[in-house]
Design an enzyme around this catalytic site. Structure first.
Site, PDB file in Angstrom:
ATOM      1  N   GLU A  47      60.710  38.201 -44.430  1.00 16.46           N
ATOM      2  CA  GLU A  47      61.453  37.182 -45.175  1.00 16.46           C
ATOM      3  C   GLU A  47      60.532  36.472 -46.166  1.00 16.46           C
ATOM      4  O   GLU A  47      59.318  36.386 -45.942  1.00 16.46           O
ATOM      5  CB  GLU A  47      62.036  36.174 -44.168  1.00 16.46           C
ATOM      6  CG  GLU A  47      62.831  35.054 -44.813  1.00 16.46           C
ATOM      7  CD  GLU A  47      63.706  34.281 -43.829  1.00 16.46           C
ATOM      8  OE1 GLU A  47      63.565  34.467 -42.611  1.00 16.46           O
ATOM      9  OE2 GLU A  47      64.549  33.482 -44.299  1.00 16.46           O
ATOM     10  N   ASN A 195      73.766  36.473 -43.488  1.00 20.42           N
ATOM     11  CA  ASN A 195      72.881  36.281 -42.335  1.00 20.42           C
ATOM     12  C   ASN A 195      73.232  34.951 -41.672  1.00 20.42           C
ATOM     13  O   ASN A 195      73.400  33.935 -42.357  1.00 20.42           O
ATOM     14  CB  ASN A 195      71.415  36.221 -42.823  1.00 20.42           C
ATOM     15  CG  ASN A 195      70.477  35.694 -41.740  1.00 20.42           C
ATOM     16  OD1 ASN A 195      70.169  36.407 -40.781  1.00 20.42           O
ATOM     17  ND2 ASN A 195      70.049  34.447 -41.876  1.00 20.42           N
ATOM     18  N   GLU A 196      73.326  34.965 -40.353  1.00 21.06           N
ATOM     19  CA  GLU A 196      73.623  33.735 -39.594  1.00 21.06           C
ATOM     20  C   GLU A 196      74.652  32.891 -40.339  1.00 21.06           C
ATOM     21  O   GLU A 196      74.446  31.697 -40.603  1.00 21.06           O
ATOM     22  CB  GLU A 196      72.335  32.955 -39.295  1.00 21.06           C
ATOM     23  CG  GLU A 196      71.412  33.731 -38.376  1.00 21.06           C
ATOM     24  CD  GLU A 196      70.279  32.919 -37.735  1.00 21.06           C
ATOM     25  OE1 GLU A 196      70.077  31.750 -38.092  1.00 21.06           O
ATOM     26  OE2 GLU A 196      69.593  33.494 -36.855  1.00 21.06           O
ATOM     27  N   TYR A 264      66.192  34.590 -29.978  1.00 20.24           N
ATOM     28  CA  TYR A 264      64.762  34.287 -29.908  1.00 20.24           C
ATOM     29  C   TYR A 264      64.413  33.814 -28.505  1.00 20.24           C
ATOM     30  O   TYR A 264      65.211  33.108 -27.870  1.00 20.24           O
ATOM     31  CB  TYR A 264      64.396  33.198 -30.924  1.00 20.24           C
ATOM     32  CG  TYR A 264      64.362  33.721 -32.342  1.00 20.24           C
ATOM     33  CD1 TYR A 264      63.245  34.404 -32.811  1.00 20.24           C
ATOM     34  CD2 TYR A 264      65.444  33.572 -33.201  1.00 20.24           C
ATOM     35  CE1 TYR A 264      63.198  34.908 -34.109  1.00 20.24           C
ATOM     36  CE2 TYR A 264      65.415  34.074 -34.504  1.00 20.24           C
ATOM     37  CZ  TYR A 264      64.283  34.744 -34.944  1.00 20.24           C
ATOM     38  OH  TYR A 264      64.234  35.252 -36.227  1.00 20.24           O
ATOM     39  N   GLU A 319      67.309  40.158 -35.335  1.00 18.09           N
ATOM     40  CA  GLU A 319      66.235  39.166 -35.201  1.00 18.09           C
ATOM     41  C   GLU A 319      65.979  38.937 -33.719  1.00 18.09           C
ATOM     42  O   GLU A 319      66.885  38.537 -32.984  1.00 18.09           O
ATOM     43  CB  GLU A 319      66.590  37.836 -35.883  1.00 18.09           C
ATOM     44  CG  GLU A 319      66.517  37.915 -37.395  1.00 18.09           C
ATOM     45  CD  GLU A 319      66.742  36.586 -38.109  1.00 18.09           C
ATOM     46  OE1 GLU A 319      66.363  35.537 -37.558  1.00 18.09           O
ATOM     47  OE2 GLU A 319      67.300  36.629 -39.220  1.00 18.09           O
ATOM     48  N   GLN A 368      58.649  38.183 -37.196  1.00 19.81           N
ATOM     49  CA  GLN A 368      58.684  38.909 -38.458  1.00 19.81           C
ATOM     50  C   GLN A 368      57.373  39.659 -38.626  1.00 19.81           C
ATOM     51  O   GLN A 368      56.417  39.377 -37.921  1.00 19.81           O
ATOM     52  CB  GLN A 368      58.870  37.932 -39.597  1.00 19.81           C
ATOM     53  CG  GLN A 368      60.178  37.170 -39.519  1.00 19.81           C
ATOM     54  CD  GLN A 368      60.510  36.427 -40.811  1.00 19.81           C
ATOM     55  OE1 GLN A 368      59.861  36.554 -41.832  1.00 19.81           O
ATOM     56  NE2 GLN A 368      61.559  35.623 -40.738  1.00 19.81           N
TER      57      GLN A 368
HETATM   58  O1  AHR Z   1      63.239  34.242 -38.608  1.00 16.35           O
HETATM   59  C1  AHR Z   1      63.306  32.908 -39.008  1.00 16.35           C
HETATM   60  C2  AHR Z   1      64.750  32.424 -39.177  1.00 16.35           C
HETATM   61  O2  AHR Z   1      65.395  32.461 -37.942  1.00 16.35           O
HETATM   62  C3  AHR Z   1      65.616  33.280 -40.058  1.00 16.35           C
HETATM   63  O3  AHR Z   1      65.483  32.960 -41.400  1.00 16.35           O
HETATM   64  C4  AHR Z   1      66.998  32.948 -39.581  1.00 16.35           C
HETATM   65  O4  AHR Z   1      67.906  33.999 -39.754  1.00 16.35           O
HETATM   66  C5  AHR Z   1      66.781  32.598 -38.121  1.00 16.35           C
HETATM   67  O5  AHR Z   1      67.403  31.405 -37.777  1.00 16.35           O
END
Ligand code: AHR
Length: 515
Positions: A47, A195-196, A264, A319, A368
């Site tokens: 990103e 995205n999201e 995450y 992600e 990432q």
């Molecule tokens: O990876 C960091 C951020 O986490 C990304 O930009 C977003 O899609 C997610 O919330």
């Protein structure tokens, strides 16, 4: 003193690193298996955030200290080639829904600047754009996965991007691409439609987005007969099962190749803790969050099964990874964190989950690639290091496009206080050359684990292996000691007729090869 009481005492005073008495049992059905582990499960994500693109991948062509090709670091490309990166997602993340791709083409000195509102309000000069990214993917040997702007873009803008990148004939967008120096289209297959969108991508409700998706997808079409677009709907935040339900129910399946999921491994969003200085309690909490992936994938997949029993639509975990506090003294918006054995173990258990669910999980992206979150590479000016996570991704790449082998695992528990987690995690596959690989993780912070692997349906005469572990869970590589943590030859394995005996040290990741 009775024998029972003596053994209880021995158990009580077992020094750290010594095996618990109970053996873990694994049955490997080496002749079964029909699902392929898509290599795209091993994808990465880049990103415009902190020093992922600028300073990480790209330093521009005026930098004399760092060898580059068209401004892209040669050392990073080489490391990612060795990793066998199958796909790379770009330009975001949250950034994607603010990005206007036409700002990133043509002569660099004429490109407009913008402000990167999501990530620190820094100036984005658009010097790394579509050509830079797609040419770099070609060098790495990775398929591009482009995340389109739905939140602040238009249908026209995104459909133009697809045409610009993929059309080999004559059209306004193909002509523009040629004017910018590229004749042949790149034929990019993977496209994210926002995205999201439940958050930074537009704060939409699932029903509203499903309608919008239908509109966008209508104009995101194939520009050649050989390559069919793989369109991915922005997916659920962890356990938001209703999101997946609505995507599967409201979007016609002919318009949808994948539904995303983001998860995450965070201890607490308000108190994420240090990446390197953490207690066993914090390690345990990270492991618990990582192992939740099993439940998430199972439940999202079962909703998908209801609407798509033939499993045509993929679950795309685009992600995933660990998220901690940034390194002291670094910009909080740049999400720069170190990477320890905790991250290696996290990667190992997550990839085992994906491998075992490969019938539905067919694309995934670790967040990432360079200098951001659970990175595989860290850079500092001309210096570069490979993180423990890099080494796990490299050790596991033997599973790419191999046939997943069914296994049954009975594992000991790793307990802390009143909580318990399964100590051992495993997955296995047979590659195109008939070679079998088993990947094993021991998440236990103190106890080694003895495993007996019962092999059914095949005979092997040679076993070899590699291990990633270290003296302390907090160990990591630094620019001064870039090889402090690296894979070694694994010796604690023996092969007898139809069975293997393995001893996994605490917090270790092992990949065995059987021939
Ligand atoms: O990876 C960091 C951020 O986490 C990304 O930009 C977003 O899609 C997610 O919330």
């Amino acid at each position: 003193m009775t024998i029972m009481r003596i053994s209880a005492l021995i158990l009580l005073f077992l020094p750290s690193g010594i095996s618990s008495f109970a053996q873990n049992q694994l049955v490997l059905n080496a002749d079964l298996g029909k699902e392929k582990i898509s290599r795209h499960i091993y994808g990465h994500f880049a990103e415009h955030l902190g020093h992922c693109i600028y300073g990480g991948f790209y330093v521009g062509d005026k930098n004399s200290k760092i060898p580059t090709t068209k401004g892209v670091r040669d050392d990073v490309v080489e490391a990612l080639k060795k990793l066998k990166v199958p796909n790379l997602r770009w330009p975001g993340g949250c950034f994607a829904d603010t990005y206007h791709w036409k700002d990133g083409i043509g002569p660099k000195d004429k490109r407009p600047s913008m402000v990167n509102k999501w990530w620190g309000g820094v100036t984005e000069d658009n010097s790394f754009g579509t050509h830079d990214f797609l040419d770099m993917c070609e060098r790495i040997g990775a398929e591009p996965y482009l995340a389109g702007n739905v939140g602040s873009g238009t249908v026209q803008e995104l459909s133009d991007w697809v045409q610009y990148v993929n059309f080999g004939g004559s059209s306004p967008m193909a002509t523009l691409r040629r004017e910018n120096g590229r004749d042949k289209p790149w034929s990019a297959r993977f496209w994210g439609v926002g995205n999201e969108v439940w958050g930074c991508g537009g704060n939409m409700k699932p029903e509203y987005y499903a309608n919008l998706y239908r509109q966008y997808a209508t104009f995101m079409v194939d520009w050649s007969n050989d390559e069919h677009l793989f369109r991915v709907a922005s997916g659920a935040n962890s356990s938001d099962y209703n999101w997946t339900e609505v995507m599967m129910r409201d979007i016609p399946h002919g318009m949808l190749e994948g539904v995303a999921l983001h998860h995450y491994s965070v201890i607490d969003w308000n108190n994420k803790g240090s990446a390197t200085t953490f207690s066993e309690e914090q390690y345990f909490a990270t492991m618990k969050a990582a192992l939740l992936m099993e439940e998430l994938v199972t439940r999202h997949a079962s909703i998908m099964d209801k609407y798509d029993p033939k499993k045509k639509i993929a679950l795309v975990v685009d992600e995933w990874g660990g998220w901690y506090d940034v390194e002291p003294g670094t910009n909080p918006s740049f999400l720069f964190q170190q990477n320890t054995l905790r991250d290696a173990v996290l990667a190992g258990v997550t990839l085992n989950i994906f491998n075992r669910h490969c019938d539905r999980v067919r694309v995934a992206n670790l967040a990432q690639t360079v200098n951001v979150l659970q990175a595989v590479i860290l850079t500092n000016e001309e210096k570069i290091l490979l993180t423990p996570t890099y080494h796990v991704m490299e050790m596991y790449n033997v599973h790419q496009d191999a046939i997943a082998l069914p296994l049954e695992l009975k594992s000991n528990e790793y307990s802390l206080g009143k909580e318990k987690l399964q100590a051992v995690s495993a997955s296995a596959s047979r590659d195109q050359n008939g070679v079998t690989h088993i990947s094993l993780v021991n998440i236990d912070a103190k106890q080694a684990q003895d495993i007996v692997i019962d092999i059914r349906g095949a005979k092997f005469s040679v076993v070899t292996g590699r291990i990633l572990t270290s003296g302390k869970l907090q160990d990591h590589n630094t620019f001064e000691k870039p090889d402090a943590v690296k894979p070694e030859k694994f010796k604690d394995v023996s092969l007898a007729t139809n069975s293997l005996k393995v001893k996994l040290p605490p917090f270790s990741v092992v990949v065995l090869e059987l021939k």
